[in-house]
Design an enzyme around this catalytic site. Structure first.
Site, PDB file in Angstrom:
ATOM      1  N   HIS A 113      35.040  41.633  36.785  1.00  0.00           N
ATOM      2  CA  HIS A 113      36.126  42.442  37.325  1.00  0.00           C
ATOM      3  C   HIS A 113      36.743  41.623  38.444  1.00  0.00           C
ATOM      4  O   HIS A 113      36.069  41.277  39.407  1.00  0.00           O
ATOM      5  CB  HIS A 113      35.596  43.775  37.863  1.00  0.00           C
ATOM      6  CG  HIS A 113      36.671  44.638  38.413  1.00  0.00           C
ATOM      7  ND1 HIS A 113      37.220  45.677  37.706  1.00  0.00           N
ATOM      8  CD2 HIS A 113      37.330  44.598  39.590  1.00  0.00           C
ATOM      9  CE1 HIS A 113      38.165  46.251  38.437  1.00  0.00           C
ATOM     10  NE2 HIS A 113      38.236  45.615  39.588  1.00  0.00           N
ATOM     11  N   CYS A 114      38.021  41.279  38.315  1.00  0.00           N
ATOM     12  CA  CYS A 114      38.663  40.422  39.301  1.00  0.00           C
ATOM     13  C   CYS A 114      39.489  41.268  40.254  1.00  0.00           C
ATOM     14  O   CYS A 114      40.497  41.840  39.851  1.00  0.00           O
ATOM     15  CB  CYS A 114      39.554  39.409  38.599  1.00  0.00           C
ATOM     16  SG  CYS A 114      40.282  38.221  39.716  1.00  0.00           S
TER      17      CYS A 114
END
Lengths: 134, 224
Positions: free
Chosen positions: B162-163
Protein backbone atom coordinates in the site's frame (compact mmCIF):
# COMPACT_ATOMS: atom_id res chain seq x y z
CA UNK A 1 -29.63 -7.54 -6.41
CA UNK A 2 -33.32 -8.51 -6.37
CA UNK A 3 -34.77 -10.26 -3.37
CA UNK A 4 -34.88 -13.95 -4.14
CA UNK A 5 -38.50 -14.98 -4.26
CA UNK A 6 -37.95 -18.64 -5.10
CA UNK A 7 -35.49 -20.99 -3.37
CA UNK A 8 -32.23 -21.32 -5.26
CA UNK A 9 -29.36 -23.76 -5.01
CA UNK A 10 -25.98 -22.35 -5.86
CA UNK A 11 -23.06 -24.32 -7.17
CA UNK A 12 -19.62 -22.72 -7.20
CA UNK A 13 -17.20 -23.92 -9.86
CA UNK A 14 -13.65 -23.31 -8.66
CA UNK A 15 -10.61 -22.43 -10.70
CA UNK A 16 -8.56 -25.19 -12.26
CA UNK A 17 -4.93 -24.45 -11.33
CA UNK A 18 -3.43 -27.63 -12.77
CA UNK A 19 -1.97 -25.79 -15.77
CA UNK A 20 -0.72 -22.78 -13.87
CA UNK A 21 -2.35 -19.60 -12.60
CA UNK A 22 -4.02 -18.68 -15.90
CA UNK A 23 -7.80 -18.24 -15.70
CA UNK A 24 -9.39 -21.63 -16.26
CA UNK A 25 -12.42 -23.20 -14.61
CA UNK A 26 -12.88 -26.82 -13.63
CA UNK A 27 -14.82 -28.79 -16.20
CA UNK A 28 -16.02 -31.36 -13.68
CA UNK A 29 -19.78 -31.84 -14.09
CA UNK A 30 -21.64 -30.82 -10.89
CA UNK A 31 -24.18 -33.31 -9.51
CA UNK A 32 -26.81 -30.65 -9.00
CA UNK A 33 -27.23 -30.23 -12.76
CA UNK A 34 -28.18 -33.90 -13.11
CA UNK A 35 -31.42 -34.12 -15.09
CA UNK A 36 -31.41 -30.46 -16.08
CA UNK A 37 -28.42 -29.95 -18.36
CA UNK A 38 -26.59 -32.81 -19.99
CA UNK A 39 -22.88 -33.29 -19.53
CA UNK A 40 -21.73 -32.50 -23.08
CA UNK A 41 -23.60 -29.18 -23.29
CA UNK A 42 -22.23 -28.05 -19.96
CA UNK A 43 -18.68 -29.10 -20.76
CA UNK A 44 -18.86 -27.37 -24.13
CA UNK A 45 -19.88 -24.10 -22.45
CA UNK A 46 -17.09 -24.29 -19.88
CA UNK A 47 -14.48 -25.24 -22.48
CA UNK A 48 -15.49 -22.32 -24.67
CA UNK A 49 -15.17 -19.94 -21.74
CA UNK A 50 -11.75 -21.37 -20.85
CA UNK A 51 -10.62 -20.98 -24.44
CA UNK A 52 -11.72 -17.33 -24.50
CA UNK A 53 -9.79 -16.57 -21.33
CA UNK A 54 -6.71 -18.35 -22.66
CA UNK A 55 -6.93 -16.25 -25.80
CA UNK A 56 -7.26 -13.06 -23.74
CA UNK A 57 -4.16 -13.78 -21.69
CA UNK A 58 -2.01 -15.07 -24.58
CA UNK A 59 1.01 -12.96 -25.48
CA UNK A 60 0.44 -12.01 -29.11
CA UNK A 61 1.77 -9.32 -31.43
CA UNK A 62 -1.52 -7.51 -31.13
CA UNK A 63 -1.29 -7.29 -27.34
CA UNK A 64 2.35 -6.22 -27.54
CA UNK A 65 1.66 -3.45 -30.06
CA UNK A 66 -1.37 -2.31 -28.11
CA UNK A 67 0.66 -2.02 -24.88
CA UNK A 68 3.53 -0.16 -26.57
CA UNK A 69 1.17 2.24 -28.29
CA UNK A 70 -0.72 2.89 -25.05
CA UNK A 71 2.57 3.52 -23.24
CA UNK A 72 3.71 6.04 -25.85
CA UNK A 73 0.52 8.04 -25.43
CA UNK A 74 1.08 8.09 -21.63
CA UNK A 75 -1.96 5.75 -21.33
CA UNK A 76 -4.34 8.49 -22.41
CA UNK A 77 -5.34 6.27 -25.36
CA UNK A 78 -6.73 3.74 -22.85
CA UNK A 79 -9.42 6.25 -21.90
CA UNK A 80 -10.77 6.00 -25.45
CA UNK A 81 -10.27 2.38 -26.49
CA UNK A 82 -10.64 -0.95 -24.67
CA UNK A 83 -7.69 -3.29 -24.47
CA UNK A 84 -7.89 -6.75 -26.03
CA UNK A 85 -8.32 -8.27 -22.57
CA UNK A 86 -11.28 -6.02 -21.80
CA UNK A 87 -12.80 -6.81 -25.19
CA UNK A 88 -12.47 -10.55 -24.50
CA UNK A 89 -14.07 -10.16 -21.06
CA UNK A 90 -17.01 -8.48 -22.79
CA UNK A 91 -17.10 -11.34 -25.28
CA UNK A 92 -17.29 -13.86 -22.41
CA UNK A 93 -20.17 -11.92 -20.87
CA UNK A 94 -22.07 -11.84 -24.15
CA UNK A 95 -21.44 -15.54 -24.73
CA UNK A 96 -22.75 -16.40 -21.27
CA UNK A 97 -25.83 -14.24 -21.80
CA UNK A 98 -26.50 -15.98 -25.09
CA UNK A 99 -25.99 -19.42 -23.55
CA UNK A 100 -28.29 -18.52 -20.66
CA UNK A 101 -31.00 -17.27 -23.01
CA UNK A 102 -30.89 -20.22 -25.40
CA UNK A 103 -30.03 -23.22 -23.24
CA UNK A 104 -29.90 -22.72 -19.50
CA UNK A 105 -32.74 -20.40 -18.45
CA UNK A 106 -35.40 -22.66 -19.95
CA UNK A 107 -34.16 -25.40 -17.62
CA UNK A 108 -34.10 -23.17 -14.55
CA UNK A 109 -30.33 -22.75 -14.51
CA UNK A 110 -28.37 -19.52 -14.75
CA UNK A 111 -24.62 -19.10 -15.17
CA UNK A 112 -23.17 -15.96 -13.57
CA UNK A 113 -20.29 -14.18 -15.30
CA UNK A 114 -17.07 -14.96 -13.34
CA UNK A 115 -16.00 -11.32 -13.74
CA UNK A 116 -18.71 -10.45 -11.20
CA UNK A 117 -16.90 -12.62 -8.67
CA UNK A 118 -13.36 -11.43 -9.43
CA UNK A 119 -12.62 -14.38 -11.77
CA UNK A 120 -12.44 -16.66 -8.73
CA UNK A 121 -15.48 -18.84 -9.28
CA UNK A 122 -18.19 -19.48 -11.82
CA UNK A 123 -21.49 -19.38 -9.98
CA UNK A 124 -24.42 -21.50 -11.15
CA UNK A 125 -27.89 -20.59 -9.88
CA UNK A 126 -30.32 -23.48 -9.94
CA UNK A 127 -33.93 -22.65 -9.26
CA UNK A 128 -35.51 -25.38 -7.15
CA UNK A 129 -39.01 -24.60 -8.34
CA UNK A 130 -38.69 -25.04 -12.11
CA UNK A 131 -39.02 -28.63 -13.15
CA UNK A 132 -36.88 -29.70 -16.09
CA UNK A 133 -38.80 -29.46 -19.37
CA UNK A 134 -37.04 -32.39 -21.00
CA UNK B 1 -39.41 4.00 -9.20
CA UNK B 2 -36.44 2.00 -7.96
CA UNK B 3 -33.17 3.91 -8.11
CA UNK B 4 -30.29 1.79 -9.33
CA UNK B 5 -27.60 1.56 -6.70
CA UNK B 6 -24.10 1.57 -8.15
CA UNK B 7 -21.66 -0.96 -6.80
CA UNK B 8 -19.25 1.70 -5.57
CA UNK B 9 -21.95 3.20 -3.37
CA UNK B 10 -22.24 -0.01 -1.38
CA UNK B 11 -18.61 -1.05 -1.58
CA UNK B 12 -17.65 -2.90 1.64
CA UNK B 13 -13.98 -1.87 1.66
CA UNK B 14 -12.48 1.33 3.04
CA UNK B 15 -12.00 3.08 -0.28
CA UNK B 16 -13.20 6.50 -1.32
CA UNK B 17 -14.82 7.02 -4.70
CA UNK B 18 -15.01 10.20 -6.73
CA UNK B 19 -16.40 11.29 -10.11
CA UNK B 20 -19.39 8.97 -9.95
CA UNK B 21 -17.26 5.90 -9.24
CA UNK B 22 -14.62 6.49 -11.89
CA UNK B 23 -11.89 7.31 -9.37
CA UNK B 24 -10.99 4.91 -6.56
CA UNK B 25 -8.55 5.87 -3.83
CA UNK B 26 -7.60 4.87 -0.31
CA UNK B 27 -9.20 6.63 2.61
CA UNK B 28 -6.15 8.68 3.62
CA UNK B 29 -5.15 10.53 0.47
CA UNK B 30 -3.34 13.47 2.05
CA UNK B 31 0.15 12.33 1.10
CA UNK B 32 -0.95 11.95 -2.52
CA UNK B 33 -1.68 15.68 -2.66
CA UNK B 34 1.79 16.30 -1.25
CA UNK B 35 3.31 14.15 -4.01
CA UNK B 36 1.40 16.09 -6.68
CA UNK B 37 2.39 19.43 -5.14
CA UNK B 38 6.07 18.51 -4.96
CA UNK B 39 6.20 17.35 -8.56
CA UNK B 40 4.23 20.31 -9.92
CA UNK B 41 6.11 22.96 -7.93
CA UNK B 42 9.57 21.66 -8.83
CA UNK B 43 8.67 21.18 -12.49
CA UNK B 44 6.99 24.58 -12.54
CA UNK B 45 10.09 26.30 -11.21
CA UNK B 46 12.20 24.42 -13.73
CA UNK B 47 10.04 25.47 -16.67
CA UNK B 48 9.70 29.05 -15.47
CA UNK B 49 13.35 29.81 -14.80
CA UNK B 50 15.80 27.34 -16.26
CA UNK B 51 13.97 26.57 -19.48
CA UNK B 52 13.87 30.20 -20.55
CA UNK B 53 17.63 30.50 -20.47
CA UNK B 54 18.34 27.03 -21.84
CA UNK B 55 15.81 27.26 -24.69
CA UNK B 56 17.62 30.33 -26.03
CA UNK B 57 21.21 29.36 -25.37
CA UNK B 58 21.23 25.62 -25.93
CA UNK B 59 18.20 24.21 -27.74
CA UNK B 60 14.38 24.50 -27.50
CA UNK B 61 14.22 20.72 -27.32
CA UNK B 62 15.08 20.93 -23.61
CA UNK B 63 11.68 22.27 -22.46
CA UNK B 64 10.00 20.00 -25.01
CA UNK B 65 11.55 16.82 -23.60
CA UNK B 66 11.00 18.12 -20.06
CA UNK B 67 7.36 18.77 -20.85
CA UNK B 68 6.86 15.30 -22.33
CA UNK B 69 8.46 13.68 -19.29
CA UNK B 70 6.36 15.76 -16.93
CA UNK B 71 3.14 14.80 -18.72
CA UNK B 72 4.13 11.12 -18.63
CA UNK B 73 4.89 11.32 -14.89
CA UNK B 74 1.57 12.96 -14.06
CA UNK B 75 -0.41 10.62 -16.33
CA UNK B 76 1.10 7.48 -14.78
CA UNK B 77 0.70 8.93 -11.28
CA UNK B 78 -2.99 9.57 -11.85
CA UNK B 79 -3.48 6.13 -13.36
CA UNK B 80 -1.81 4.49 -10.37
CA UNK B 81 -3.73 6.51 -7.82
CA UNK B 82 -7.16 6.48 -9.37
CA UNK B 83 -7.46 2.95 -10.73
CA UNK B 84 -8.53 -0.27 -9.10
CA UNK B 85 -5.43 -2.20 -7.97
CA UNK B 86 -7.13 -5.55 -8.48
CA UNK B 87 -9.53 -5.76 -5.55
CA UNK B 88 -11.18 -9.17 -5.23
CA UNK B 89 -14.92 -8.82 -4.54
CA UNK B 90 -15.98 -10.31 -1.22
CA UNK B 91 -17.84 -13.59 -1.20
CA UNK B 92 -21.62 -13.43 -1.22
CA UNK B 93 -23.45 -14.73 1.84
CA UNK B 94 -24.37 -17.92 -0.03
CA UNK B 95 -20.79 -18.65 -1.01
CA UNK B 96 -19.57 -18.10 2.54
CA UNK B 97 -22.29 -20.44 3.81
CA UNK B 98 -21.24 -23.07 1.28
CA UNK B 99 -17.63 -22.85 2.48
CA UNK B 100 -18.78 -23.27 6.10
CA UNK B 101 -20.84 -26.28 5.11
CA UNK B 102 -17.92 -27.87 3.31
CA UNK B 103 -15.68 -27.32 6.31
CA UNK B 104 -18.21 -28.91 8.65
CA UNK B 105 -18.40 -31.94 6.40
CA UNK B 106 -14.62 -32.26 6.61
CA UNK B 107 -14.76 -32.09 10.42
CA UNK B 108 -17.53 -34.42 11.55
CA UNK B 109 -16.18 -34.96 15.09
CA UNK B 110 -16.58 -31.28 16.10
CA UNK B 111 -20.20 -30.55 15.24
CA UNK B 112 -22.32 -27.49 16.03
CA UNK B 113 -21.14 -24.38 17.85
CA UNK B 114 -17.78 -22.95 16.76
CA UNK B 115 -15.87 -24.01 13.72
CA UNK B 116 -12.05 -24.23 13.84
CA UNK B 117 -10.39 -21.09 12.44
CA UNK B 118 -7.46 -20.51 10.07
CA UNK B 119 -8.24 -22.86 7.25
CA UNK B 120 -5.93 -23.38 4.33
CA UNK B 121 -6.83 -25.05 1.09
CA UNK B 122 -4.18 -26.98 -0.74
CA UNK B 123 -4.10 -26.69 -4.49
CA UNK B 124 -1.79 -28.30 -7.01
CA UNK B 125 -0.42 -25.76 -9.47
CA UNK B 126 1.55 -27.39 -12.26
CA UNK B 127 2.55 -30.24 -10.00
CA UNK B 128 3.54 -28.03 -7.07
CA UNK B 129 1.52 -27.95 -3.84
CA UNK B 130 0.45 -24.44 -2.86
CA UNK B 131 -1.51 -23.49 0.26
CA UNK B 132 -4.26 -20.93 -0.24
CA UNK B 133 -5.04 -18.97 2.90
CA UNK B 134 -8.56 -18.13 3.99
CA UNK B 135 -9.36 -14.44 4.46
CA UNK B 136 -11.80 -13.94 7.34
CA UNK B 137 -12.84 -10.46 6.29
CA UNK B 138 -13.53 -11.25 2.65
CA UNK B 139 -14.58 -14.85 3.34
CA UNK B 140 -12.65 -16.23 0.40
CA UNK B 141 -9.67 -18.46 -0.16
CA UNK B 142 -7.15 -16.03 -1.55
CA UNK B 143 -5.74 -16.89 -4.98
CA UNK B 144 -1.95 -17.34 -5.08
CA UNK B 145 -0.07 -14.05 -4.55
CA UNK B 146 -3.14 -12.23 -3.31
CA UNK B 147 -3.02 -10.46 0.04
CA UNK B 148 -5.34 -8.50 2.27
CA UNK B 149 -4.58 -4.78 2.69
CA UNK B 150 -5.49 -3.72 6.22
CA UNK B 151 -5.61 -0.03 5.31
CA UNK B 152 -8.11 -0.45 2.49
CA UNK B 153 -9.73 -3.57 4.00
CA UNK B 154 -9.70 -5.44 0.66
CA UNK B 155 -8.03 -8.51 -0.72
CA UNK B 156 -5.90 -7.42 -3.67
CA UNK B 157 -4.58 -9.70 -6.42
CA UNK B 158 -0.77 -9.86 -6.64
CA UNK B 159 -0.57 -7.37 -3.80
CA UNK B 160 2.73 -5.49 -3.75
CA UNK B 161 2.24 -2.87 -1.04
CA UNK B 162 0.00 0.00 0.00
CA UNK B 163 1.73 3.18 -1.16
CA UNK B 164 0.75 6.29 0.84
CA UNK B 165 2.58 8.55 -1.64
CA UNK B 166 0.26 7.42 -4.35
CA UNK B 167 -2.76 7.10 -2.08
CA UNK B 168 -3.70 3.59 -3.21
CA UNK B 169 -2.64 -0.05 -3.06
CA UNK B 170 -0.27 -1.33 -5.71
CA UNK B 171 -1.48 -4.64 -7.09
CA UNK B 172 -1.93 -6.56 -10.28
CA UNK B 173 -4.02 -4.04 -12.19
CA UNK B 174 -1.98 -0.93 -11.50
CA UNK B 175 1.52 -2.36 -11.08
CA UNK B 176 2.51 -1.36 -14.61
CA UNK B 177 1.51 2.26 -14.05
CA UNK B 178 3.23 2.39 -10.67
CA UNK B 179 6.48 1.04 -12.06
CA UNK B 180 6.42 3.46 -15.00
CA UNK B 181 5.64 6.31 -12.59
CA UNK B 182 8.68 5.50 -10.48
CA UNK B 183 10.88 5.08 -13.54
CA UNK B 184 9.74 8.25 -15.30
CA UNK B 185 9.91 10.25 -12.06
CA UNK B 186 13.54 9.18 -11.60
CA UNK B 187 14.26 10.16 -15.19
CA UNK B 188 12.54 13.51 -14.65
CA UNK B 189 14.59 14.17 -11.51
CA UNK B 190 17.85 13.33 -13.24
CA UNK B 191 16.86 15.41 -16.25
CA UNK B 192 15.92 18.47 -14.20
CA UNK B 193 19.09 18.13 -12.15
CA UNK B 194 21.26 17.90 -15.28
CA UNK B 195 19.52 20.88 -16.88
CA UNK B 196 19.81 22.99 -13.75
CA UNK B 197 23.52 22.17 -13.49
CA UNK B 198 23.99 23.05 -17.15
CA UNK B 199 22.14 26.29 -16.56
CA UNK B 200 24.33 27.29 -13.61
CA UNK B 201 27.52 26.32 -15.40
CA UNK B 202 26.63 28.28 -18.53
CA UNK B 203 25.59 31.33 -16.57
CA UNK B 204 28.71 31.29 -14.43
CA UNK B 205 30.80 31.20 -17.58
CA UNK B 206 29.28 34.52 -18.61
CA UNK B 207 29.44 36.08 -15.13
CA UNK B 208 30.81 34.52 -12.00
CA UNK B 209 29.14 31.81 -9.97
CA UNK B 210 27.56 34.06 -7.33
CA UNK B 211 25.73 36.14 -9.96
CA UNK B 212 24.51 32.91 -11.54
CA UNK B 213 23.04 31.78 -8.22
CA UNK B 214 21.41 35.16 -7.74
CA UNK B 215 19.62 34.90 -11.07
CA UNK B 216 18.23 31.44 -10.41
CA UNK B 217 15.33 30.55 -8.11
CA UNK B 218 17.84 29.47 -5.48
CA UNK B 219 17.96 33.06 -4.31
CA UNK B 220 14.47 32.90 -2.82
CA UNK B 221 15.32 30.92 0.34
CA UNK B 222 18.28 33.22 0.97
CA UNK B 223 16.36 36.46 0.65
CA UNK B 224 13.76 35.43 3.23
Amino acid sequence: MDAQQSPHTKVFIQRDFSDGIAVKFQTRYPQELEGRVDRTTYERTINNINEMFAEAEALSTRTCCESCFACLTAYIALMCIDTYYEKTLKKVRKYLEEQNQTIYMSRGVMLIDPAERGLRILEIDISSIDTPQR
Amino acid sequence: MAKTVRRWEVFPGRNKFYCNGRIMMARQAGVFYLTCALIIIVSGLFFAFDCRYLAEHVTPAIPAIGGALFIFVMATLFRTSFSDPGVIPRASAEEAAEMERQNEVANPNSPGTYRPPARTKEVVIKGQLVKLKYCFTCKIFRPPRASHCSLCDNCVERFDHHCPWVGNCVGKRNYRYFYLFILSLSLLCIYIFACVLTNLILRSQDDNFVTAMKDSPARYPFTL
